[in-house]
Scaffold this motif. Structure first.
Motif, PDB file in Angstrom:
ATOM      1  N   LEU A  99      -9.449  23.502  26.216  1.00 14.57           N
ATOM      2  CA  LEU A  99      -9.231  22.189  25.573  1.00 14.57           C
ATOM      3  C   LEU A  99      -8.502  21.465  26.566  1.00 14.57           C
ATOM      4  O   LEU A  99      -8.285  20.037  26.466  1.00 14.57           O
ATOM      5  CB  LEU A  99      -8.973  22.172  24.202  1.00 14.57           C
ATOM      6  CG  LEU A  99      -9.805  22.982  23.247  1.00 14.57           C
ATOM      7  CD1 LEU A  99      -9.323  22.826  22.015  1.00 14.57           C
ATOM      8  CD2 LEU A  99     -11.090  22.636  23.295  1.00 14.57           C
ATOM      9  N   SER A 129     -13.516  13.034  25.164  1.00 15.50           N
ATOM     10  CA  SER A 129     -13.669  14.022  24.076  1.00 15.50           C
ATOM     11  C   SER A 129     -12.587  14.015  23.246  1.00 15.50           C
ATOM     12  O   SER A 129     -11.429  14.134  23.523  1.00 15.50           O
ATOM     13  CB  SER A 129     -13.989  15.446  24.705  1.00 15.50           C
ATOM     14  OG  SER A 129     -15.308  15.420  25.656  1.00 15.50           O
ATOM     15  N   TYR A 161     -10.718  16.275  20.150  1.00 13.07           N
ATOM     16  CA  TYR A 161     -10.621  17.447  19.297  1.00 13.07           C
ATOM     17  C   TYR A 161      -9.873  17.722  18.186  1.00 13.07           C
ATOM     18  O   TYR A 161      -8.783  16.801  18.134  1.00 13.07           O
ATOM     19  CB  TYR A 161     -10.194  18.923  20.531  1.00 13.07           C
ATOM     20  CG  TYR A 161     -11.168  18.763  21.577  1.00 13.07           C
ATOM     21  CD1 TYR A 161     -12.365  19.067  21.663  1.00 13.07           C
ATOM     22  CD2 TYR A 161     -10.281  18.496  22.967  1.00 13.07           C
ATOM     23  CE1 TYR A 161     -12.843  19.169  22.968  1.00 13.07           C
ATOM     24  CE2 TYR A 161     -11.012  18.640  23.962  1.00 13.07           C
ATOM     25  CZ  TYR A 161     -12.334  18.863  24.102  1.00 13.07           C
ATOM     26  OH  TYR A 161     -13.094  18.937  25.148  1.00 13.07           O
ATOM     27  N   LEU A 164     -15.533  29.183  23.179  1.00 13.59           N
ATOM     28  CA  LEU A 164     -15.576  27.846  22.640  1.00 13.59           C
ATOM     29  C   LEU A 164     -16.673  27.440  21.778  1.00 13.59           C
ATOM     30  O   LEU A 164     -16.395  26.812  20.510  1.00 13.59           O
ATOM     31  CB  LEU A 164     -15.289  26.745  23.632  1.00 13.59           C
ATOM     32  CG  LEU A 164     -15.010  25.283  23.290  1.00 13.59           C
ATOM     33  CD1 LEU A 164     -13.612  25.162  22.509  1.00 13.59           C
ATOM     34  CD2 LEU A 164     -15.046  24.252  24.504  1.00 13.59           C
ATOM     35  N   THR A 202     -16.282  26.617  17.516  1.00 16.54           N
ATOM     36  CA  THR A 202     -16.546  25.218  17.031  1.00 16.54           C
ATOM     37  C   THR A 202     -17.224  25.251  15.682  1.00 16.54           C
ATOM     38  O   THR A 202     -18.402  25.848  15.588  1.00 16.54           O
ATOM     39  CB  THR A 202     -17.306  24.540  18.248  1.00 16.54           C
ATOM     40  OG1 THR A 202     -16.762  24.508  19.198  1.00 16.54           O
ATOM     41  CG2 THR A 202     -17.580  23.149  17.594  1.00 16.54           C
ATOM     42  N   SER A 240      -9.059  15.153  25.279  1.00 10.44           N
ATOM     43  CA  SER A 240      -9.387  15.900  26.469  1.00 10.44           C
ATOM     44  C   SER A 240      -8.342  15.928  27.569  1.00 10.44           C
ATOM     45  O   SER A 240      -8.097  16.977  28.188  1.00 10.44           O
ATOM     46  CB  SER A 240     -10.857  16.098  26.899  1.00 10.44           C
ATOM     47  OG  SER A 240     -11.048  14.764  27.321  1.00 10.44           O
TER      48      SER A 240
END
Length: 343
Positions: free
Chosen positions: A31, A167, A169, A201, A205, A230
């Protein structure tokens, strides 16, 4: 007993396979924004500067004014985030002649646990950077109302100008994961994209919610979650060069990870030695912020750098926000809401 020809295995092939194993072990480092070795060669004090675009305010010049006042000029400074190699993660094993002849079928069998050990070392270093960060915002008591807490996390990151196109997370611990899965008010979208296919990953997820890819990790605090972009953290790896004195060695890079594998023989003890290692460095990314001064009617740029690319959430505990009147609160407008997000 019939003669079995020896199979010649090139070190480059095994090293490349080993790096593939390494990638499957990594979740949190996956990440991070990754940088490779090339820009580090010859770097001063083992440090590379990753450029971050500078920030400039805009100004207004009155239309058809009398030209008695000049326009304002600003100084542009492109910031640089210095990342220093601060670790040499390795695994070293000795193999006796007897083990080599009777126990070890092939060297890839030994490489697998060695690479996994290096992978765990990289992961622990990455987790240490992520969990040890001084977060400007912590959303506490999230378990009382997870939906509201996640929406508040999205609001804060939006106010911090984390691009929606980047992105995002939400890395959750095991207890936080259980709370999400047990909440019947939340429905996780399962489309995680092909880019995460067949990797650790993808396996970690849970799905997507409110613009976050939600990922579970067992090595962070079980009752915590971290929402970040990200580009919030940088990870660098570099494979040390293979010494000319080593006949069997290779350096490889895969998906931004680099490592070296060398083998040699110690005749004094009749043992073969296998070493897998990589240089590594980790760093958070801080920003100069741009905001609007309502009183002055103009844009302002923060005098300090702030880490605003990530925030923390906890199932219990209390929330913390920038103090009213602080530079961060003034520029971003982020202060504690009138109603706590988890109330």
């Amino acid at each position: 007993m019939p003669y079995t020809p020896h199979q010649v295995v090139k070190p480059e092939v095994l090293a490349s396979t080993a790096v593939g194993m390494l990638e499957q072990e990594l979740v949190v480092p996956s990440l991070f924004q990754r940088e490779g070795i090339d820009q580090f060669r010859g770097a001063d004090n083992d440090t590379v500067s990753v450029p971050v675009e500078g920030v400039l305010p805009f100004h207004d010049y009155a239309f058809r004014n009398d030209r008695t006042n000049p326009i304002e000029f600003d100084v542009y400074n492109e910031r640089k985030v210095a990342v220093t190699f601060g670790g040499n993660v390795y695994s070293a094993v000795k193999v006796t002649d007897e083990q080599n002849d009777f126990d070890l079928d092939n060297w890839s069998k030994l490489l697998r646990p060695q690479v996994k050990a290096v992978a765990r070392g990289l992961s622990r270093r990455a987790v240490g950077v992520l969990t040890g960060q001084d977060y400007a915002v912590t959303i506490g008591g999230a378990e009382a109302n997870l939906r509201r807490a996640l929406i508040e996390a999205r609001r804060v990151l939006n106010a911090f100008n984390l691009p929606a196109s980047a992105s995002r997370y939400l890395l959750v611990g095991s207890d936080f994961e259980a709370a999400l899965l047990n909440d019947d008010k939340l429905t996780l979208a399962q489309n995680v994209g092909d880019s995460a296919a067949d990797t650790a990953l993808r396996q970690a997820t849970l799905g997507q919610l409110y613009g976050f890819s939600i990922i579970v990790d067992q090595t962070i605090p079980s009752d915590a979650a971290y929402a970040f972009g990200s580009s919030a953290f940088i990870m660098t790896t570099a494979a040390p060069s293979v010494p000319q004195s080593v006949a069997f060695g290779s350096t490889q890079s895969f998906e931004g990870y680099a490592m070296r594998w060398v083998r040699d023989y110690d005749p004094s003890f009749m043992m073969e030695r296998s070493v897998v290692n990589t240089y590594a460095g980790f760093r958070e990314v801080k920003d100069v912020l741009v905001g609007w001064d309502e009183g002055a009617g103009k844009e302002v740029v923060s005098k300090q750098e702030h880490f605003v690319r990530g925030i923390k959430l906890t199932l219990d505990g209390t929330s913390t926000y920038p103090a009213a009147g602080s530079e961060l609160a003034t520029i971003t407008g982020v202060t504690a809401p009138a109603t706590e997000p988890a109330a």
